[in-house]
Motif scaffolding. Structure first.
Motif, mmCIF file in Angstrom:
data_model
loop_
_atom_site.group_PDB
_atom_site.id
_atom_site.type_symbol
_atom_site.label_atom_id
_atom_site.label_comp_id
_atom_site.label_asym_id
_atom_site.label_seq_id
_atom_site.Cartn_x
_atom_site.Cartn_y
_atom_site.Cartn_z
ATOM 1 N N SER A 43 -2.064 12.903 2.764
ATOM 2 C CA SER A 43 -1.608 11.975 1.727
ATOM 3 C C SER A 43 -2.604 10.836 1.588
ATOM 4 O O SER A 43 -3.343 10.523 2.523
ATOM 5 C CB SER A 43 -0.220 11.418 2.053
ATOM 6 O OG SER A 43 -0.269 10.615 3.231
ATOM 7 N N ILE A 44 -2.627 10.239 0.404
ATOM 8 C CA ILE A 44 -3.463 9.066 0.147
ATOM 9 C C ILE A 44 -2.608 8.028 -0.571
ATOM 10 O O ILE A 44 -2.037 8.310 -1.624
ATOM 11 C CB ILE A 44 -4.684 9.411 -0.721
ATOM 12 C CG1 ILE A 44 -5.548 10.489 -0.046
ATOM 13 C CG2 ILE A 44 -5.527 8.167 -0.976
ATOM 14 C CD1 ILE A 44 -6.771 10.879 -0.855
ATOM 15 N N ASP A 45 -2.504 6.839 0.016
ATOM 16 C CA ASP A 45 -1.725 5.743 -0.558
ATOM 17 C C ASP A 45 -2.695 4.670 -1.042
ATOM 18 O O ASP A 45 -3.357 4.004 -0.241
ATOM 19 C CB ASP A 45 -0.771 5.173 0.494
ATOM 20 C CG ASP A 45 0.128 4.063 -0.071
ATOM 21 O OD1 ASP A 45 -0.057 3.684 -1.251
ATOM 22 O OD2 ASP A 45 1.000 3.577 0.669
ATOM 23 N N THR A 46 -2.795 4.501 -2.354
ATOM 24 C CA THR A 46 -3.720 3.522 -2.937
ATOM 25 C C THR A 46 -3.006 2.280 -3.455
ATOM 26 O O THR A 46 -3.625 1.445 -4.118
ATOM 27 C CB THR A 46 -4.508 4.167 -4.104
ATOM 28 O OG1 THR A 46 -3.594 4.489 -5.163
ATOM 29 C CG2 THR A 46 -5.236 5.419 -3.644
ATOM 30 N N SER A 47 -1.706 2.133 -3.155
ATOM 31 C CA SER A 47 -0.911 1.073 -3.775
ATOM 32 C C SER A 47 -1.430 -0.324 -3.437
ATOM 33 O O SER A 47 -1.464 -1.208 -4.308
ATOM 34 C CB SER A 47 0.560 1.203 -3.363
ATOM 35 O OG SER A 47 0.693 1.158 -1.948
ATOM 36 N N VAL A 48 -1.834 -0.546 -2.193
ATOM 37 C CA VAL A 48 -2.330 -1.872 -1.809
ATOM 38 C C VAL A 48 -3.629 -2.177 -2.540
ATOM 39 O O VAL A 48 -3.823 -3.274 -3.075
ATOM 40 C CB VAL A 48 -2.530 -1.950 -0.284
ATOM 41 C CG1 VAL A 48 -3.175 -3.284 0.095
ATOM 42 C CG2 VAL A 48 -1.198 -1.792 0.434
ATOM 43 N N ALA A 49 -4.525 -1.220 -2.578
ATOM 44 C CA ALA A 49 -5.801 -1.416 -3.270
ATOM 45 C C ALA A 49 -5.587 -1.655 -4.759
ATOM 46 O O ALA A 49 -6.226 -2.526 -5.369
ATOM 47 C CB ALA A 49 -6.699 -0.203 -3.054
ATOM 48 N N ASP A 50 -4.679 -0.908 -5.376
ATOM 49 C CA ASP A 50 -4.399 -1.057 -6.810
ATOM 50 C C ASP A 50 -3.933 -2.462 -7.148
ATOM 51 O O ASP A 50 -4.224 -2.980 -8.239
ATOM 52 C CB ASP A 50 -3.333 -0.048 -7.241
ATOM 53 C CG ASP A 50 -3.927 1.313 -7.564
ATOM 54 O OD1 ASP A 50 -4.933 1.363 -8.299
ATOM 55 O OD2 ASP A 50 -3.395 2.315 -7.086
ATOM 56 N N ALA A 51 -3.197 -3.090 -6.224
ATOM 57 C CA ALA A 51 -2.595 -4.386 -6.500
ATOM 58 C C ALA A 51 -3.510 -5.567 -6.210
ATOM 59 O O ALA A 51 -3.170 -6.704 -6.531
ATOM 60 C CB ALA A 51 -1.299 -4.528 -5.684
ATOM 61 N N MET A 52 -4.670 -5.327 -5.642
ATOM 62 C CA MET A 52 -5.552 -6.426 -5.262
ATOM 63 C C MET A 52 -6.198 -7.081 -6.483
ATOM 64 O O MET A 52 -6.612 -6.398 -7.415
ATOM 65 C CB MET A 52 -6.631 -5.925 -4.298
ATOM 66 C CG MET A 52 -6.114 -5.562 -2.929
ATOM 67 S SD MET A 52 -7.433 -4.985 -1.823
ATOM 68 C CE MET A 52 -8.498 -6.432 -1.773
ATOM 69 N N PRO A 53 -6.293 -8.412 -6.516
ATOM 70 C CA PRO A 53 -6.972 -9.096 -7.626
ATOM 71 C C PRO A 53 -8.417 -8.635 -7.740
ATOM 72 O O PRO A 53 -9.125 -8.518 -6.740
ATOM 73 C CB PRO A 53 -6.889 -10.574 -7.221
ATOM 74 C CG PRO A 53 -5.733 -10.651 -6.279
ATOM 75 C CD PRO A 53 -5.725 -9.356 -5.534
ATOM 76 N N ALA A 110 -12.293 6.334 -4.535
ATOM 77 C CA ALA A 110 -13.281 5.384 -5.057
ATOM 78 C C ALA A 110 -12.565 4.252 -5.775
ATOM 79 O O ALA A 110 -11.491 4.448 -6.363
ATOM 80 C CB ALA A 110 -14.264 6.077 -5.997
ATOM 81 N N VAL A 111 -13.177 3.065 -5.735
ATOM 82 C CA VAL A 111 -12.594 1.854 -6.314
ATOM 83 C C VAL A 111 -13.624 1.208 -7.240
ATOM 84 O O VAL A 111 -14.820 1.184 -6.931
ATOM 85 C CB VAL A 111 -12.199 0.846 -5.216
ATOM 86 C CG1 VAL A 111 -11.651 -0.431 -5.831
ATOM 87 C CG2 VAL A 111 -11.187 1.460 -4.263
ATOM 88 N N ALA A 112 -13.169 0.687 -8.364
ATOM 89 C CA ALA A 112 -14.005 -0.133 -9.240
ATOM 90 C C ALA A 112 -13.387 -1.521 -9.318
ATOM 91 O O ALA A 112 -12.189 -1.672 -9.575
ATOM 92 C CB ALA A 112 -14.109 0.476 -10.631
ATOM 93 N N ALA A 113 -14.193 -2.546 -9.071
ATOM 94 C CA ALA A 113 -13.698 -3.922 -9.057
ATOM 95 C C ALA A 113 -14.769 -4.852 -9.611
ATOM 96 O O ALA A 113 -15.890 -4.447 -9.903
ATOM 97 C CB ALA A 113 -13.305 -4.334 -7.636
ATOM 98 N N THR A 114 -14.423 -6.117 -9.722
ATOM 99 C CA THR A 114 -15.320 -7.092 -10.331
ATOM 100 C C THR A 114 -16.491 -7.473 -9.431
ATOM 101 O O THR A 114 -17.420 -8.136 -9.883
ATOM 102 C CB THR A 114 -14.537 -8.356 -10.720
ATOM 103 O OG1 THR A 114 -13.774 -8.812 -9.579
ATOM 104 C CG2 THR A 114 -13.579 -8.057 -11.872
ATOM 105 N N SER A 115 -16.466 -7.084 -8.174
ATOM 106 C CA SER A 115 -17.603 -7.289 -7.276
ATOM 107 C C SER A 115 -17.620 -6.168 -6.249
ATOM 108 O O SER A 115 -16.601 -5.513 -5.997
ATOM 109 C CB SER A 115 -17.524 -8.642 -6.564
ATOM 110 O OG SER A 115 -16.501 -8.630 -5.585
#
Length: 290
Positions: free
Chosen positions: A55-65, A115-120
């Motif tokens: 399983s992969i839980d991305t909920s915390v990462a999704d909610a990060m500013p 993978a994650v895409a963010a502002t930095s």
């Protein structure tokens, strides 16, 4: 000397047309390109050499500013497509797509799983580290001898040996292909030899070792048009592989090759480009991965 052939270029010092930009620092390599609203991507990788992804839980990462998109293997469709390379063979997009983001099983330490895409880059890295992945560790296969041994751990359940499998070959195998080339009478050659030397040689994993890392920027437009700026030796292969893996029309993808700081064959397959496109489609903003 009378009759001596004079060459136009051989033996001369022709101007290298890309030299001025490179020696003055104006050349744009893969990581140099940017676009308005650019996001930065970061890839989470497996710490295990062989493990089933439970399983992969991305909920915390999704909610990060600052986080604009998070993807897993579920965002990279499974495919059985191929890209033909003329006389040089073909690329199996099933394996290439699974290497981009593992679908079911991590097959080596460092296999990408999310993978994650963010502002930095820092926010993307911190978010990736908060993705929770539950693994079921499986026995690794680390050498050719282990892979061929009776009862070996099977890495690819659907693998069928191509070429000339042995008559008693098992149904489940780690052998992708077997090719046998024959010329002359080997047994006769050994019989007639004065000296026979037998040795077994092994060679470690090697890599091209180019200086510039893999780098790309992808923009998925609202009209479905896709721009990819990337460090590659083959922009048309990148276009066709991205289209086949993501299930989009190749005509919607424009690939611009950057200056390349070395490749030697290692910058022909895709490793980042479809991931960056998928992140950009979800964000929706341009995404750079280095």
């Amino acid at each position: 000397m009378s009759g001596e052939r004079v060459f136009k270029y051989v033996g001369t010092r022709p101007i290298r047309h890309d030299g001025l930009d490179k020696v003055t620092g104006r050349a744009n390599y893969g990581a140099d390109f940017t676009l308005p609203g650019l996001l930065h991507g970061y890839v989470l990788r497996s710490p295990h050499a062989h493990a089933r992804i439970m399983s992969i839980d991305t909920s915390v990462a999704d909610a990060m500013p600052g986080v604009k998109a998070v993807i897993t293997g579920a965002d990279i469709p499974k495919t059985t497509g191929v890209v033909l390379l003329g006389e040089e063979g073909r690329y199996d997009l099933r394996d290439m797509g699974d290497n981009l983001l593992a679908h079911d099983t991590a097959l080596y330490e460092g296999h990408a799983v999310a993978a994650v895409a963010a502002t930095s880059v820092e926010i993307a890295r911190n978010a990736a580290e908060r993705i929770i992945v539950h693994y079921e560790n499986l026995p690794p296969v680390l050498t050719v001898d282990q892979a061929l041994a009776p009862g070996a751990t099977i890495l690819h359940d659907g693998l069928v040996t191509k070429g000339q499998p042995l008559p008693d070959a098992p149904t489940r195998t780690n052998i992708a292909m077997r090719t046998e080339l024959r010329r002359g009478d080997v047994d006769k050659g050994f019989t007639e030899s004065d000296i026979i030397v037998e040795r077994q040689f092994t060679t470690p994993m090697v890599h091209q070792g180019y200086i510039e890392p893999h780098a790309c920027v992808a923009r998925y437009g609202e009209d479905g048009q896709i721009l990819v700026w990337t460090s590659t030796q083959g922009q048309f292969i990148v276009r066709d592989c991205c289209a086949g893996i993501l299930g989009v029309d190749a005509a919607t993808i424009k690939v611009i090759p950057s200056e390349i700081g070395g490749g030697f064959g290692g910058k022909i397959p895709v490793y980042l480009e479809p991931v960056a496109i998928a992140l950009s489609r979800k964000a929706p903003r341009p995404v750079k991965i280095v």
